[in-house]
Scaffold this active site. Structure first.
Site, short mmCIF file in Angstrom:
data_model
loop_
_atom_site.label_atom_id
_atom_site.label_comp_id
_atom_site.label_asym_id
_atom_site.label_seq_id
_atom_site.Cartn_x
_atom_site.Cartn_y
_atom_site.Cartn_z
N ASP A 38 0.87 -1.18 0.00
CA ASP A 38 0.00 0.00 0.00
C ASP A 38 0.91 1.23 0.00
OD1 ASP A 38 -3.29 0.14 0.72
OD2 ASP A 38 -2.20 2.03 0.80
N TYR A 157 -12.00 8.37 -13.99
CA TYR A 157 -12.12 7.00 -13.46
C TYR A 157 -12.56 6.06 -14.57
CZ TYR A 157 -13.50 3.23 -10.24
OH TYR A 157 -13.61 2.02 -9.59
N LYS A 161 -10.39 2.99 -16.14
CA LYS A 161 -10.83 1.60 -16.03
C LYS A 161 -11.02 0.95 -17.41
CE LYS A 161 -10.75 1.36 -11.53
NZ LYS A 161 -9.73 0.53 -10.85
P1 NAP Z 1 -10.02 1.33 -0.86
O1 NAP Z 1 -10.66 0.61 0.28
O2 NAP Z 1 -9.87 2.81 -0.79
O3 NAP Z 1 -8.59 0.65 -1.13
C1 NAP Z 1 -7.68 1.15 -2.06
C2 NAP Z 1 -6.31 1.12 -1.45
O4 NAP Z 1 -5.34 1.57 -2.44
C3 NAP Z 1 -6.18 2.08 -0.25
O5 NAP Z 1 -5.56 1.43 0.85
C4 NAP Z 1 -5.33 3.20 -0.82
O6 NAP Z 1 -4.55 3.87 0.15
C5 NAP Z 1 -4.44 2.42 -1.78
N1 NAP Z 1 -3.75 3.33 -2.70
C6 NAP Z 1 -4.20 4.52 -3.20
N2 NAP Z 1 -3.25 5.07 -3.98
C7 NAP Z 1 -2.21 4.22 -3.99
C8 NAP Z 1 -0.94 4.24 -4.61
N3 NAP Z 1 -0.57 5.27 -5.39
N4 NAP Z 1 -0.09 3.20 -4.42
C9 NAP Z 1 -0.45 2.16 -3.63
N5 NAP Z 1 -1.64 2.09 -2.99
C10 NAP Z 1 -2.51 3.11 -3.17
O7 NAP Z 1 -10.81 1.04 -2.20
P2 NAP Z 1 -11.41 -0.29 -2.84
O8 NAP Z 1 -12.86 -0.03 -3.04
O9 NAP Z 1 -10.98 -1.50 -2.12
O10 NAP Z 1 -10.74 -0.19 -4.27
C11 NAP Z 1 -9.82 -1.15 -4.76
C12 NAP Z 1 -9.93 -1.19 -6.26
O11 NAP Z 1 -11.26 -1.62 -6.61
C13 NAP Z 1 -9.74 0.16 -6.95
O12 NAP Z 1 -8.97 -0.02 -8.12
C14 NAP Z 1 -11.16 0.59 -7.31
O13 NAP Z 1 -11.20 1.44 -8.42
C15 NAP Z 1 -11.79 -0.76 -7.60
N6 NAP Z 1 -13.25 -0.80 -7.54
C16 NAP Z 1 -13.92 -0.49 -6.40
C17 NAP Z 1 -15.31 -0.53 -6.38
C18 NAP Z 1 -16.10 -0.20 -5.13
O14 NAP Z 1 -17.33 -0.02 -5.24
N7 NAP Z 1 -15.49 -0.13 -3.95
C19 NAP Z 1 -16.01 -0.90 -7.54
C20 NAP Z 1 -15.29 -1.20 -8.70
C21 NAP Z 1 -13.91 -1.15 -8.68
P3 NAP Z 1 -5.16 5.23 0.78
O15 NAP Z 1 -6.40 4.83 1.51
O16 NAP Z 1 -4.06 5.72 1.66
O17 NAP Z 1 -5.45 6.14 -0.40
#
Ligand code: NAP
Length: 253
Positions: A38, A157, A161
């Site tokens: 992370d 976004y 994607k």
């Molecule tokens: P999340 O809980 O915010 O987790 C994302 C993690 O990535 C966070 O710990 C974040 O750290 C970390 N991160 C951000 N910038 C980074 C960087 N430059 N280098 C390394 N780590 C970094 O979000 P999530 O929902 O699990 O998302 C994970 C993936 O799923 C993303 O690609 C998102 O677009 C995709 N996604 C999510 C959803 C949804 O509904 N949740 C739906 C479709 C796709 P910080 O918190 O410190 O920023």
């Protein structure tokens, strides 16, 4: 439960939270040693502790996926410590600031594309040579249903994607004959910090999302993680270049 062969090594980016954490835990539950990445240590340390508390093996390697030198170091450390890289889940991502295209700031565009698309490119750029050397490997990139259909007010976004899906297909073609499989997972709305941050400004969003997913609810991160582990497993041995939708029917309406 999907079972991975013994002695495998998995690396997950953005594993301090949400889908990445669930994926790291799922790889560990299936017997893999896990490199938890992370950008900040705090959440990632917690993920490592959760894996260890459940009897698994994990280390933390901090890296910002937008920085080539840090990603190269992440892969080098993985190989230095565990000797190989069998599975990579390139998952780190942000949602960016919601606004229609003409109001999308250049800073928001660059940051969102930087983490969500450049980050996936850099991860694969350094993972693939190691996997080619081994003659095997499986990569899953986190895209989104926003990588397959339009989603208003999220131009950066959505473009990032779609880019992840294209990059996944192209890389899959380029390395199909080397024993490396490359797929994407396209989640629908999933209960994570990323979604929580959107709900702060749009509190009515949860109800809207639940009713717009035909199954009547949003996903739990573990449901996405199970798909990622399956795509990496030998059970998916003939699956490559595929953007696998995990969205409770959202995109087939
Ligand atoms: P999340 O809980 O915010 O987790 C994302 C993690 O990535 C966070 O710990 C974040 O750290 C970390 N991160 C951000 N910038 C980074 C960087 N430059 N280098 C390394 N780590 C970094 O979000 P999530 O929902 O699990 O998302 C994970 C993936 O799923 C993303 O690609 C998102 O677009 C995709 N996604 C999510 C959803 C949804 O509904 N949740 C739906 C479709 C796709 P910080 O918190 O410190 O920023």
């Amino acid at each position: 439960m999907t079972r991975l062969p013994e002695g495998k090594v998995a690396m997950v980016t953005g594993a301090g939270s949400g889908i990445g954490r669930a994926s790291a835990l799922a790889f560990a539950k299936n017997g893999a040693k896990v490199v938890v990445n992370d950008i900040v240590a705090e959440g990632a340390e917690e993920t490592v502790e959760m894996i260890k508390a459940a009897g698994g093996e994990a280390i933390l390697v901090k890296a910002d996926v937008t920085q080539a030198i840090e990603v190269e170091n992440l892969i080098n450390k993985t190989v230095e410590i565990y000797g190989q890289l069998d599975y990579a889940h390139n998952n780190a991502g942000i949602d960016g600031e919601p606004a229609p295209l003409a109001d999308c700031t250049i800073e928001n565009w660059d940051r969102t594309i930087g983490i969500n698309l450049r980050g996936v490119f850099l991860c694969m750029k350094y993972e693939i040579p190691q996997m080619v050397k081994q003659g095997n490997g499986a990569i899953v990139n986190t895209a989104s249903i926003a990588g397959l259909i339009g989603t208003a007010n999220m131009p950066a976004y959505n473009a990032a994607k779609h880019g992840v899906v294209g990059l996944t297909r192209t890389a899959a073609l380029e390395y199909a004959a080397t024993g490396i499989r490359i797929n994407a997972v396209c989640p629908g709305a999933t209960r994570t910090a990323l979604l929580d941050s959107v709900m702060v400004v749009m509190p009515e969003l949860l109800e809207t999302l639940e009713s717009s997913h035909p199954v009547g609810r949003i996903a739990e991160p573990e449901e996405i993680a199970n798909t990622v582990v399956w795509l990496c497993s030998d059970e998916a041995s003939f699956v490559t270049g595929h953007p696998m939708v995990v969205d409770g029917g959202y995109s087939v309406q």
